[in-house]
Design a protein around this motif. Structure first.
Motif, PDB file in Angstrom:
ATOM      1  N   THR A 126       6.974   0.442  -1.729  1.00  0.00           N
ATOM      2  CA  THR A 126       6.383   1.271  -2.573  1.00  0.00           C
ATOM      3  C   THR A 126       4.961   0.409  -2.899  1.00  0.00           C
ATOM      4  N   PHE A 127       3.980   1.080  -3.160  1.00  0.00           N
ATOM      5  CA  PHE A 127       2.630   0.286  -3.196  1.00  0.00           C
ATOM      6  C   PHE A 127       1.752   1.401  -4.007  1.00  0.00           C
ATOM      7  N   ARG A 128       0.745   0.687  -4.706  1.00  0.00           N
ATOM      8  CA  ARG A 128      -0.394   1.117  -5.481  1.00  0.00           C
ATOM      9  C   ARG A 128      -1.863   0.722  -4.710  1.00  0.00           C
ATOM     10  N   PRO A 129      -2.346   1.735  -4.127  1.00  0.00           N
ATOM     11  CA  PRO A 129      -3.552   1.145  -3.541  1.00  0.00           C
ATOM     12  C   PRO A 129      -4.760   0.546  -4.471  1.00  0.00           C
ATOM     13  N   ARG A 130      -5.626  -0.486  -4.057  1.00  0.00           N
ATOM     14  CA  ARG A 130      -6.521  -0.784  -4.788  1.00  0.00           C
ATOM     15  C   ARG A 130      -7.731   0.439  -4.941  1.00  0.00           C
ATOM     16  N   LEU A 131      -8.075   0.737  -3.979  1.00  0.00           N
ATOM     17  CA  LEU A 131      -9.260   1.866  -3.910  1.00  0.00           C
ATOM     18  C   LEU A 131      -8.674   3.316  -4.234  1.00  0.00           C
ATOM     19  N   PRO A 132      -9.018   4.049  -5.088  1.00  0.00           N
ATOM     20  CA  PRO A 132      -8.867   5.546  -5.216  1.00  0.00           C
ATOM     21  C   PRO A 132      -8.837   6.547  -4.080  1.00  0.00           C
ATOM     22  N   LEU A 133      -8.030   7.123  -3.996  1.00  0.00           N
ATOM     23  CA  LEU A 133      -8.044   8.388  -2.758  1.00  0.00           C
ATOM     24  C   LEU A 133      -7.593   7.575  -1.487  1.00  0.00           C
ATOM     25  N   THR A 134      -7.113   6.447  -1.346  1.00  0.00           N
ATOM     26  CA  THR A 134      -6.852   5.812  -0.165  1.00  0.00           C
ATOM     27  C   THR A 134      -5.171   5.697   0.066  1.00  0.00           C
ATOM     28  N   GLY A 135      -4.315   6.221  -0.838  1.00  0.00           N
ATOM     29  CA  GLY A 135      -3.053   6.329  -1.075  1.00  0.00           C
ATOM     30  C   GLY A 135      -2.443   6.942   0.356  1.00  0.00           C
ATOM     31  N   PRO A 136      -2.894   8.171   0.672  1.00  0.00           N
ATOM     32  CA  PRO A 136      -2.194   8.913   1.877  1.00  0.00           C
ATOM     33  C   PRO A 136      -2.469   8.194   3.175  1.00  0.00           C
ATOM     34  N   PHE A 137      -3.822   7.413   3.150  1.00  0.00           N
ATOM     35  CA  PHE A 137      -4.065   6.785   4.421  1.00  0.00           C
ATOM     36  C   PHE A 137      -2.955   5.669   4.608  1.00  0.00           C
ATOM     37  N   TRP A 138      -2.826   5.024   3.514  1.00  0.00           N
ATOM     38  CA  TRP A 138      -2.114   3.682   3.601  1.00  0.00           C
ATOM     39  C   TRP A 138      -0.763   4.002   3.742  1.00  0.00           C
ATOM     40  N   GLN A 139      -0.092   5.317   3.318  1.00  0.00           N
ATOM     41  CA  GLN A 139       1.120   5.728   3.608  1.00  0.00           C
ATOM     42  C   GLN A 139       1.312   5.946   4.878  1.00  0.00           C
ATOM     43  N   TRP A 140       0.176   6.767   5.631  1.00  0.00           N
ATOM     44  CA  TRP A 140       0.559   7.106   6.982  1.00  0.00           C
ATOM     45  C   TRP A 140       0.395   5.818   7.947  1.00  0.00           C
ATOM     46  N   TYR A 141      -0.542   4.698   7.593  1.00  0.00           N
ATOM     47  CA  TYR A 141      -0.602   3.618   8.396  1.00  0.00           C
ATOM     48  C   TYR A 141       0.614   2.778   8.349  1.00  0.00           C
TER      49      TYR A 141
END
Length: 147
Positions: free
Chosen positions: A110-125
């Motif tokens: 479970t995570f919260r990205p530091r930069l807005p709008l990067t969540g879907p990328f980090w989830q995929w990666y």
């Protein structure tokens, strides 16, 4: 909004063998995409880790600093990423004895990205990266004399 990932793998090894590989950071480059590991306090990465230990992993140009926050022998390994690119990140590796022998591995985060709008990328990666981690751990622990 928190993001999550979950991957699974199966090892022919016992939960004890899988857990042993998890708590010995020197083994990680042998079974994962991690290139190198060191412990923040300069401790020997060949030694079994404990709650509170901080590991520094390098994979390519990326560096991750993680603190172990919970260990349940042969069952659970929980860590938190303590730096960028996440505001918060908690990973959990659950081990369960399979009814057909070996160990079922479930690696979640479970995570919260530091930069807005990067969540879907980090989830995929992270889903793809952690699947490689889980599959590598499963194979390594099942190999003859893994440690």
């Amino acid at each position: 909004m928190p993001y999550t990932y979950a991957v699974t793998s199966h090892s022919q090894a016992s939960p004890e063998a899988v857990f042993t590989a998890l708590v010995h950071p020197a083994t990680w480059p042998s079974w994962s995409p991690i290139d190198s590991v060191e412990l923040e306090d300069g401790a020997d990465p060949e030694k079994r880790q404990q709650v509170g230990d901080i590991r520094i992993f390098r994979a390519g140009r990326g560096v991750a600093r993680e603190r172990i926050v919970e260990l349940v022998t042969d069952r659970r390994f929980v860590y938190e990423n303590t730096g960028s690119p996440f505001r918060s990140y908690r990973g959990t590796v659950e081990l369960a004895e399979s009814p057909h022998g070996g160990t079922d591995i479930t690696w979640t985060g479970t995570f919260r990205p530091r930069l807005p709008l990067t969540g879907p990328f980090w989830q995929w990666y992270l889903t793809r990266f952690m699947q490689r981690m889980a599959d590598g751990l499963a194979a390594y622990a099942a190999a003859p004399d893994p440690i």
